[in-house]
Design a protein around this motif. Structure first.
Motif, PDB file in Angstrom:
ATOM      1  N   VAL A 128      -4.938  -1.834   2.406  1.00  0.00           N
ATOM      2  CA  VAL A 128      -5.146  -0.382   2.455  1.00  0.00           C
ATOM      3  C   VAL A 128      -6.083  -0.006   3.598  1.00  0.00           C
ATOM      4  O   VAL A 128      -5.900   1.036   4.268  1.00  0.00           O
ATOM      5  CB  VAL A 128      -5.666   0.140   1.103  1.00  0.00           C
ATOM      6  CG1 VAL A 128      -7.103  -0.268   0.852  1.00  0.00           C
ATOM      7  CG2 VAL A 128      -5.529   1.656   1.020  1.00  0.00           C
ATOM      8  N   THR A 133       0.839  -1.196   0.000  1.00  0.00           N
ATOM      9  CA  THR A 133       0.000   0.000   0.000  1.00  0.00           C
ATOM     10  C   THR A 133       0.876   1.250   0.000  1.00  0.00           C
ATOM     11  O   THR A 133       1.887   1.317   0.703  1.00  0.00           O
ATOM     12  CB  THR A 133      -0.900   0.012   1.239  1.00  0.00           C
ATOM     13  OG1 THR A 133      -1.729  -1.144   1.221  1.00  0.00           O
ATOM     14  CG2 THR A 133      -1.765   1.253   1.274  1.00  0.00           C
ATOM     15  N   THR A 134       0.473   2.238  -0.790  1.00  0.00           N
ATOM     16  CA  THR A 134       1.224   3.496  -0.823  1.00  0.00           C
ATOM     17  C   THR A 134       0.319   4.643  -0.390  1.00  0.00           C
ATOM     18  O   THR A 134      -0.893   4.637  -0.637  1.00  0.00           O
ATOM     19  CB  THR A 134       1.764   3.783  -2.220  1.00  0.00           C
ATOM     20  OG1 THR A 134       0.680   3.819  -3.162  1.00  0.00           O
ATOM     21  CG2 THR A 134       2.771   2.718  -2.641  1.00  0.00           C
ATOM     22  N   SER A 167      -6.057   4.856  -4.051  1.00  0.00           N
ATOM     23  CA  SER A 167      -6.133   3.435  -4.421  1.00  0.00           C
ATOM     24  C   SER A 167      -7.511   2.813  -4.293  1.00  0.00           C
ATOM     25  O   SER A 167      -7.658   1.615  -4.519  1.00  0.00           O
ATOM     26  CB  SER A 167      -5.147   2.628  -3.559  1.00  0.00           C
ATOM     27  OG  SER A 167      -5.400   2.847  -2.180  1.00  0.00           O
ATOM     28  N   THR A 168      -8.534   3.585  -3.942  1.00  0.00           N
ATOM     29  CA  THR A 168      -9.885   3.031  -3.818  1.00  0.00           C
ATOM     30  C   THR A 168     -10.847   3.847  -4.670  1.00  0.00           C
ATOM     31  O   THR A 168     -10.670   5.063  -4.840  1.00  0.00           O
ATOM     32  CB  THR A 168     -10.365   3.044  -2.354  1.00  0.00           C
ATOM     33  OG1 THR A 168     -10.282   4.370  -1.838  1.00  0.00           O
ATOM     34  CG2 THR A 168      -9.507   2.113  -1.513  1.00  0.00           C
TER      35      THR A 168
END
Length: 937
Positions: free
Chosen positions: A342, A75-76, A411-412
């Motif tokens: 995440v 995860t970033t 990311s979502t």
């Protein structure tokens, strides 16, 4: 001490041999009930393993213990920072939080105080240490029990690798040690702050009187949250991903065990001491915290045992178990490992941010308070506390949205970041609104509290109690409506597409609301810890007897540079104590609300396992399935038993404490303070009954969990839902009714200056009724609900696995056996704890005690703490000395009868009557009949 004195020190048994009620020797924990419970349990469970057909080929265990963490480094955040890097920064934040909390405690130690006050504070701390050491031994005994069950279940029945079993056991010890260590730190900080607060009041300025307990509370809050969060981050970052489930389950079980034991025992201890001390004010017309009262030191110890040790352990467990529940949900309900990663990074980043926002809010609010009230002579002590709660809420909501955008937005899809942030914010708003609502029912400015005072003017204690019940019932209604409204709002947001990412998004929303309840983090703990410091500060002031020290005013002027203002100092301490009472009350509904809302998340884990991922047997989760309905009914029954058992332990313990204090108190002109031996003895009585009561209740709850989980899994789900709902309203009602009674007394003392009047006596009675309501029964329901739900996860898995092996009949037999053991402890919680004195009040209870008879038909004096036959009490069961009975000279009875001039000990103590011949059973029955007709014997 003379031989005669030793013989009168009840309750040590009946023969003066130093035995305790129940036969346990002094200073030792009664182990027989524990061994009675452990041995059959382990034999039965081990027998299951040996008798299971094909045990060697048992199906693979797929419970929470086998959950595997995803790769958090994948995860970033903000387009390039790895998730693990953010969590490592969180460990740094936790280290800073621990350091700041410890530094604040060092600063407290350096603040000025007077040697006379410091000596009292150190005496309180020494007594608290002795209590905690004894509780630590008791906890280890209970932990050995739990560890044996864990080993038998996972190692023998489930046949997990022994290394993984060892991890569960080790982290259960870590969790319990965490609860115990923050409790220890809390009493050390509080007993440093109480003498400093008392001394600061002498200058007549309110600001230091507020800032010292606030600093001590924030110190405890930062250490507690940082230690708990740091432990969970260590599990995430430093341990292999495939044993994380084992670590979290073990950690949560240990936390719950420590919190349940310390909360229950601490609640019983503090209210035994508090009631014993308070009622002496009516009996002997002495002032608050009179140094001649042997119960005052026990009361001060109880302030820390019940209002510091218990809440600290409870808070540590609440934050930990809520985090474990969310982690478990994400790993069970979300299929995509990337989404799992995440969400976990987001949850823990929000928790890290909450520590920061709480610290910032405290510093900003402290600066504003100093600037505004630096030279003020008057201060409403609730004002800066309220401002701190509101400021922290605003900062927490802002931080929640910022963190959600930074972690989730890249990311979502579909705006998930603002939806989850909004759900958490509903909980944050609840964490701020609920304290405001609680103040509407418990504050000294509350109309409900003032109604209690008004009703007491004409109706005395009777109308006082009725008005308090009204306040508690109304508070349960309004707080329940607020919880439903905010949780309902979270549910509506969860309908906006969350089902595309997870199963049961509404359950996740409820868990996040509970998470948001705790978003104020250290501040919630700080305002809760404010109360025991302000309460103790008053006691330290009185017990130090500083006003009677020759030349003390000149000494303080010379060494500290200010003029002493005695009356103003005492007035501020009492006002600050009222604020402390109010904010102790505000934290209780937040914690119980978290337990109830968070319990839904843990119950979901059971449902997932039983329904094979919500695919089968969903029809059994309805009222059309009779076991589910019966479970709903049973949960309420257990809540009411638990409430009654906890109050019974307080009642019996307080009776024995009052009995001893009445014998030993010296109120003649030569007496200045109670002896250390008498004060220590009261502490022993409180500890004895706290441990005995806690043992009965804890084992009753434990075996109820096993019995109902083995009976039928959907019955158990209904049972868990029921104890959560019944427990929520019972706890809110009792906590706020008790808080209202407490501050009604404070209004009479501070605003009306009516100490020693009939009105004051009425409010004291109401306060003593409210004491076990608010500080014993209500607060203990929180860890009990979580322990039952958490331990129930394991119990249901065990029952289902045995049923799958064709041992359903054996499972039902075990359920019946566990139920019988539960009933034994339920019966012991009353019949083993009741007051063993006759209705006439002049000897042991002769009805059905199983005590051997003398030849003449009279029973021997004996039983649990009964009076030795040669030393009957000079006390007829009323609060005040009565005509014809020995009592302190010059003390009038409350019914207006003249004080007795009968025999009294030459040392000024309450006297004892001459020996009487044994009475026959028939004589006793006639006396009871006469008493029933209203004839005072």
């Amino acid at each position: 001490m003379s031989a005669g004195r030793r013989g009168s020190e009840v309750p040590r048994g009946t023969s003066g041999t130093g035995t305790r009620p129940g036969g346990a020797p002094p200073g030792r924990t009664p182990r027989a009930p524990v061994l009675l419970a452990v041995v059959p349990l382990l034999l039965l469970l081990a027998g299951c393993a040996g008798g299971a057909p094909g045990a060697g080929a048992a199906p693979e265990h797929r419970g929470e213990i086998n959950l595997v963490l995803p790769d958090l480094g994948a995860t970033t955040v903000l387009g390039g920072i790895r998730g693990t890097t953010v969590l490592w920064l969180g460990l740094v934040v936790c280290a800073v939080g621990l350091a700041s909390g410890l530094a604040a405690s060092v600063q407290l130690r350096r603040l000025p105080d007077h040697p006379s006050m410091r000596a009292v504070a150190e005496l309180i701390y020494t007594t608290c240490k002795a209590y905690l050491v004894q509780q630590g031994r008791f906890l280890m005994l209970l932990w050995t029990f739990i560890a044996a069950v864990i080993v038998t279940y996972f190692g023998v029945l489930v046949a997990l690798p022994w290394g993984r079993v060892a991890v569960v056991v080790a982290f259960s010890l870590v969790g319990m040690a965490g609860s115990y260590s923050v409790a220890w730190f809390g009493i050390r900080v509080n007993t440093l702050a109480n003498s400093r607060t008392a001394f600061a009041s002498l200058a007549g300025r309110p600001l230091p009187v507020h800032r010292i307990p606030m600093r001590s509370g924030m110190s405890i809050g930062m250490v507690l949250i940082s230690l708990e969060l740091g432990t969970m981050l260590v599990i995430l970052l430093l341990l292999p991903a495939d044993i994380a489930g084992a670590c979290f389950i073990g950690f949560a079980i240990g936390e719950s065990l420590g919190a349940a034991a310390l909360r229950i025992a601490g609640g019983i201890f503090t209210k035994i001491a508090d009631i014993g001390s308070d009622l002496m004010k009516i009996a002997f017309k002495i002032k608050e915290d009179d140094a001649r009262n042997p119960g005052v030191i026990a009361d001060c110890t109880g302030d820390n045992a019940g209002d510091s040790v218990g809440p600290s352990a409870d808070g540590f467990e609440t934050y930990g178990v809520t985090g474990v529940a969310l982690v478990t949900f994400v790993l069970l309900a979300v299929e995509d490992p990337a989404v799992q990663a995440v969400l976990l990074v987001w949850i823990f980043t929000v928790r890290i941010a909450m520590v920061v926002t709480s610290g910032v809010a405290y510093l900003v609010n402290d600066a504003i308070t100093r600037a505004k009230f630096f030279r003020a002579d008057r201060l409403n002590f609730e004002t800066p506390l309220t401002a701190l709660m509101r400021l922290t809420s605003v900062l927490s909501v802002a931080a929640t949205y910022a963190v959600a955008w930074a972690v989730l937005a890249p990311s979502t899809p579909d705006g998930l970041w603002w939806k989850l942030a909004t759900i958490v914010s509903f909980g944050t708003v609840a964490g701020a609104v609920i304290p405001d609502l609680v103040r509407a029912f418990t504050s000294t400015g509350s109309r409900h509290v003032r109604e209690i005072v008004k009703s007491s003017r004409q109706g005395g204690a009777s109308l006082n109690i009725l008005s308090g019940l009204v306040a508690g019932n109304f508070s349960a209604f309004w707080l329940g409506i607020v919880v439903v409204a905010l949780t309902g709002g979270a549910y509506l947001v969860s309908l906006q597409g969350l089902d595309a990412l997870m199963l049961a998004p509404a359950v996740f929303a409820f868990g996040l609301v509970a998470f948001g309840f705790l978003s104020l983090g250290p501040v919630t703990i700080a305002v809760d810890s404010y109360g025991p410091v302000t309460d103790n500060a008053q006691s330290v002031y009185e017990l130090s007897m500083i006003e009677e020290i020759d030349g003390v005013e000149e000494e303080i002027r010379r060494e500290h540079g200010f003029e002493v203002r005695w009356d103003r100092g005492k007035q501020m301490l009492e006002e600050n104590d009222g604020a402390g009472n109010t904010f102790k009350a505000t934290a209780k509904p937040v914690l119980i609300g978290t337990a109830v809302v968070g319990a839904t998340t843990m119950i979901f884990s059971i449902i997932m396992a039983l329904t094979d991922g919500l695919t089968t047997d969903l029809d059994k989760l309805s009222l059309m399935h009779p076991p589910f309905l019966l479970g709903l009914i049973t949960g309420g029954a257990v809540i009411y038993w638990f409430t009654g058992a906890s109050i019974q332990a307080v009642t019996t313990g307080a009776y024995r404490a009052l009995e001893f204090i009445r014998r030993t108190i010296r109120i003649d002109d030569e007496a200045t303070r109670a002896s250390a031996e008498d004060s220590r003895r009261v502490v022993e009585i409180c500890t004895q009954y706290a441990q005995k009561g806690m043992l009965n209740m804890f084992l009753g709850v434990f075996f109820a969990t096993l019995a109902f989980a083995f009976l039928e899994p959907y019955f158990f789900i209904g049972y868990l839902i029921s104890i959560a709902v019944f427990g929520l309203y019972q706890a809110i009602f009792m906590a706020n009714a008790g808080g209202a009674w407490d501050n009604a007394k404070k209004i009479v003392e501070v605003d009306l200056h009516a100490k020693g009047t009939a009105l004051h006596d009425a409010t004291i009675v109401g306060d003593t009724v409210g004491d076990p309501y608010k500080d014993t029964s209500s607060v203990a329901l929180n860890p009990v609900i979580k322990f039952t739900t958490l331990f129930g996860l394991l119990a249901v898995e065990l029952a289902v696995s045995l049923t799958a092996q064709g041992l359903h009949t054996l499972v039902l037999v075990l359920s019946a056996a566990f139920f019988v053991v539960m009933v034994v402890f339920v019966l012991r919680s009353f019949y083993g704890m009741r007051i063993r004195t006759s209705l006439a009040g002049d000897g042991p209870d002769l009805a059905g005690e199983g005590v051997p008879l003398h030849d003449d038909g009279a029973r021997a004096a004996g039983g649990d703490g009964a009076l030795p036959a040669a030393h009957p009490a000079a006390y007829d069961g009323h609060l005040s000395p009565t005509p014809g009975r020995a009592g302190p000279a010059g003390v009038a009875a409350t019914d207006g009868a003249p004080a007795s001039d009968g025999p009294s000990a030459s040392d000024g103590r309450a006297g004892t009557r001459h020996d009487e011949p044994p009475r026959t059973r028939g004589a006793v029955r006639r006396e009871r009949a006469d008493a029933g007709k209203g004839e005072q014997r």
